[in-house]
Design a protein around this motif. Structure first.
Motif, PDB file in Angstrom:
ATOM      1  N   GLN A 148      90.997 -32.617 -40.981  1.00 51.45           N
ATOM      2  CA  GLN A 148      91.639 -31.727 -41.943  1.00 51.45           C
ATOM      3  C   GLN A 148      90.628 -30.841 -42.652  1.00 51.45           C
ATOM      4  OE1 GLN A 148      94.510 -33.061 -44.814  1.00 51.45           O
ATOM      5  NE2 GLN A 148      95.343 -31.267 -45.121  1.00 51.45           N
ATOM      6  N   VAL A 180      86.333 -24.840 -51.327  1.00 51.74           N
ATOM      7  CA  VAL A 180      86.616 -25.961 -52.178  1.00 51.74           C
ATOM      8  C   VAL A 180      85.242 -26.190 -53.037  1.00 51.74           C
ATOM      9  CG1 VAL A 180      86.882 -28.296 -52.279  1.00 51.74           C
ATOM     10  CG2 VAL A 180      87.886 -27.311 -50.420  1.00 51.74           C
ATOM     11  N   GLN A 235      89.499 -27.779 -45.439  1.00 51.67           N
ATOM     12  CA  GLN A 235      89.975 -26.849 -46.373  1.00 51.67           C
ATOM     13  C   GLN A 235      88.542 -26.062 -46.854  1.00 51.67           C
ATOM     14  OE1 GLN A 235      90.814 -30.533 -49.137  1.00 51.67           O
ATOM     15  NE2 GLN A 235      92.516 -29.415 -49.652  1.00 51.67           N
TER      16      GLN A 235
END
Length: 270
Positions: free
Chosen positions: A108, A113, A110
């Motif tokens: 996963q 960040v 992102q």
């Protein structure tokens, strides 16, 4: 002499009973309330005693089911080797086969960040510098064997086709290949292994007990100019994996013994 803490006395008594075979591997212990009554102590004392034995690896807690005697698990070999990856050899080290090798992973990612202070320091960027953070859960035979959190500065990969490690034209090809595709040559890998205790989140993901021993490896990759291009925290459960490091030798830099003028042959290297 100071008196032993009550929970340690209960832990020692339970340990002795387990080692004597009163409860076998995989068997459930009586409830904490029953143990508290048996030993004439409060439930908080038996709770601390059980937690102590979980940390030592003798017991394991199962949510909603109780506390069980740990079933011994074989520790499998995990080889850490950039040298081996470049050669493309089979996973062996000194004749020992590496079994239970991770064959699948869940990820996963992102984007944008902010880097925490410790990560920013390792990447030589300002605290809060924007990164791509990717969480990995590696599986072997359907069981989790390793966790990893990877951080890459968006100042390097932002706006390129390889900004996401597991998407795009080089998905799953690794940091070195992805960086090379955008003109960044990775030259050095530094790994710092440290023993640690599993957090609640790590224990849940790895199927181990809170406080179980894990190996935490801080890995950072540097380009030819010494710039960090990726850093990661890897977590490996100690009870299931024995980690070995393999290093290749550049024989072109080996000194020639005095009085010996022949070049080493491809079979040298004993």
């Amino acid at each position: 002499m100071p008196r032993e803490a009550p929970y340690l006395a209960v832990a020692d008594a339970l340990s002795a009973r387990i080692l004597a075979g009163e409860w076998g591997a995989g068997e459930r212990l009586p409830s904490r309330a029953r143990l508290a009554e048996e030993y004439g102590v409060g439930r908080n004392v038996t709770q601390r005693a059980v937690d102590h034995l979980i940390v030592k690896g003798l017991l394991e807690g199962r949510a909603g089911s109780g506390t069980f005697v740990c079933v011994p698990r074989e520790r499998l070999l995990m080889v850490r080797s950039r040298h081996r990856e470049r050669r493309g050899d089979t996973p062996t080290l000194v004749g020992v086969e590496e079994r239970g090798r991770a064959g699948a992973w869940d990820t996963q990612s992102q984007v944008r960040v902010p880097a925490p202070e410790a990560i920013a320091e390792r990447l030589a960027i300002g605290t809060g510098g924007l990164c791509v953070r990717t969480h990995y859960e590696f599986l072997a035979d359907g069981h989790p064997v390793q966790l990893s959190d990877s951080w890459e500065p968006m100042a390097i990969t932002g706006g390129t086709p390889v900004v996401l490690p597991e998407a795009g034209p080089l998905a799953g090809k690794g940091v070195v290949a992805r960086m090379r595709s955008i003109g960044v040559e990775v030259e050095t890998v530094v790994e710092v292994p440290r023993p640690a205790r599993a957090t609640q989140e790590q224990a849940n993901l790895l199927g181990i007990g809170v406080g179980d021993l894990v190996l935490r490896i801080e890995r950072t990759l540097y380009d030819t100019g010494g710039r960090p291009v990726e850093t990661a925290d890897m977590v490996i459960p100690d009870a299931r994996r024995e980690v070995a490091y393999e290093f290749g030798i550049d024989r072109r830099q080996l000194p020639v013994p005095r009085g010996h003028f022949s070049r080493p042959t491809p079979d040298d290297g004993r």
